[in-house]
Motif scaffolding. Sequence first.
Motif, short mmCIF file in Angstrom:
data_model
loop_
_atom_site.label_atom_id
_atom_site.label_comp_id
_atom_site.label_asym_id
_atom_site.label_seq_id
_atom_site.Cartn_x
_atom_site.Cartn_y
_atom_site.Cartn_z
N UNK A 176 70.93 41.33 37.41
CA UNK A 176 70.10 40.23 36.92
C UNK A 176 70.92 39.19 36.16
N UNK A 177 72.16 39.53 35.82
CA UNK A 177 73.00 38.64 35.04
C UNK A 177 74.11 37.99 35.86
N UNK A 178 74.26 38.43 37.11
CA UNK A 178 75.38 37.93 37.93
C UNK A 178 75.19 36.46 38.23
N UNK A 179 76.14 35.63 37.82
CA UNK A 179 76.03 34.18 37.99
C UNK A 179 76.67 33.77 39.31
N UNK A 180 76.04 34.18 40.41
CA UNK A 180 76.50 33.78 41.73
C UNK A 180 75.89 32.43 42.10
N UNK A 181 75.20 31.84 41.16
CA UNK A 181 74.51 30.56 41.35
C UNK A 181 74.49 29.84 40.01
N UNK A 183 72.82 28.26 36.51
CA UNK A 183 71.88 28.83 35.54
C UNK A 183 70.44 28.50 35.91
N UNK A 184 70.19 27.29 36.36
CA UNK A 184 68.82 26.90 36.73
C UNK A 184 68.32 27.71 37.92
N UNK A 185 69.18 27.93 38.90
CA UNK A 185 68.78 28.72 40.08
C UNK A 185 68.52 30.17 39.67
N UNK A 188 65.13 30.45 37.87
CA UNK A 188 64.01 30.45 38.82
C UNK A 188 63.94 31.78 39.58
N UNK A 189 65.12 32.37 39.86
CA UNK A 189 65.15 33.64 40.56
C UNK A 189 64.55 34.77 39.71
N UNK A 190 64.86 34.75 38.44
CA UNK A 190 64.30 35.77 37.55
C UNK A 190 62.78 35.61 37.42
N UNK A 278 68.56 32.02 28.74
CA UNK A 278 68.16 30.84 27.98
C UNK A 278 69.04 30.64 26.75
N UNK A 279 69.60 31.73 26.23
CA UNK A 279 70.45 31.64 25.03
C UNK A 279 71.89 31.29 25.37
N UNK A 280 72.24 31.43 26.65
CA UNK A 280 73.64 31.21 27.06
C UNK A 280 74.04 29.74 26.93
#
Length: 280
Positions: A176-181, A183-185, A188-190, A278-280
């Motif tokens: 759930x934390x993997x940034x393969x995209x 932050x906005x994408x 929305x995925x979460x 959101x805190x990142x």
Amino acid sequence: MTTDYQQARIALGARLHELRTEASLTVRELAERCGWPFSKVSKLENARQTATKKDLETWAAGVGRPDVAVELVGKLDGMESTYRSWRRQLAGGHRVVQDALGAQHEKTRVFQAFSGTIVPGIFQTAEYARSALARYADLHGVTRDIEAGVASRIRRQAGLYSAEKTYRVLIWEAALYVRICSADVLRAQLDRLVSVNGLGTVELGVIPLNADVRLAAGDDFWIYDGKLVITETWHTEMWLDGPDDVALYSKIWDALAEGAVYGHAAHRVLMRSRAALDLA
């Protein structure tokens, strides 16, 4: 390379060696007949190179046994139907790969899945899928046809709303934390995961990072109606339908499921990852 694949390649090499020695040909003599460097004959016999269909037909003719070409090609087809290299698959484009999975999806009623690295395709938004496919396409040097692949993947999600299908999916919290995209994408995925968690066809289990587990996370995999397993590594996708293989992956799924949380507890883990973003 997987052990099973290498063993199959070793068996094919042994058969090639047998045919050459039965024809009383040296490595150099067969190489000359085939128009190859002698090193190629050695590599094929010793499983250091995977033969093509043309190679096998040439070998059969070279040893004076054109009749065995069908046998040899059959052995190769068996290897390739089980172990499907990404480079070979993607040579035909992303849509071909996704459509093959879609065809299997259509005839399956009960799915069991585990993903420890990425949000599973069946739950992906189009933007997340596009980013994921683009990254892996770049890895393998095949960047065309991505939009068609995304569209095919998204079409499979119609099954989520079919009363005839059941999805029992495990996701390791780390995915759930993997940034393969962007932050906005990912945000929305979460949100999408939160919504599918309430579907009647979906049993979503999230394995928290601090959960006591019987097994550590391994390769992602899907089990289709308890009869077929599709799993993947960096270089290949494996379609395993042997009873022993299916039983092993079913046992792995059961063990992983013991560490998962469901329902409201899963929702809390999803919201925790959303808040961290959101805190990142």
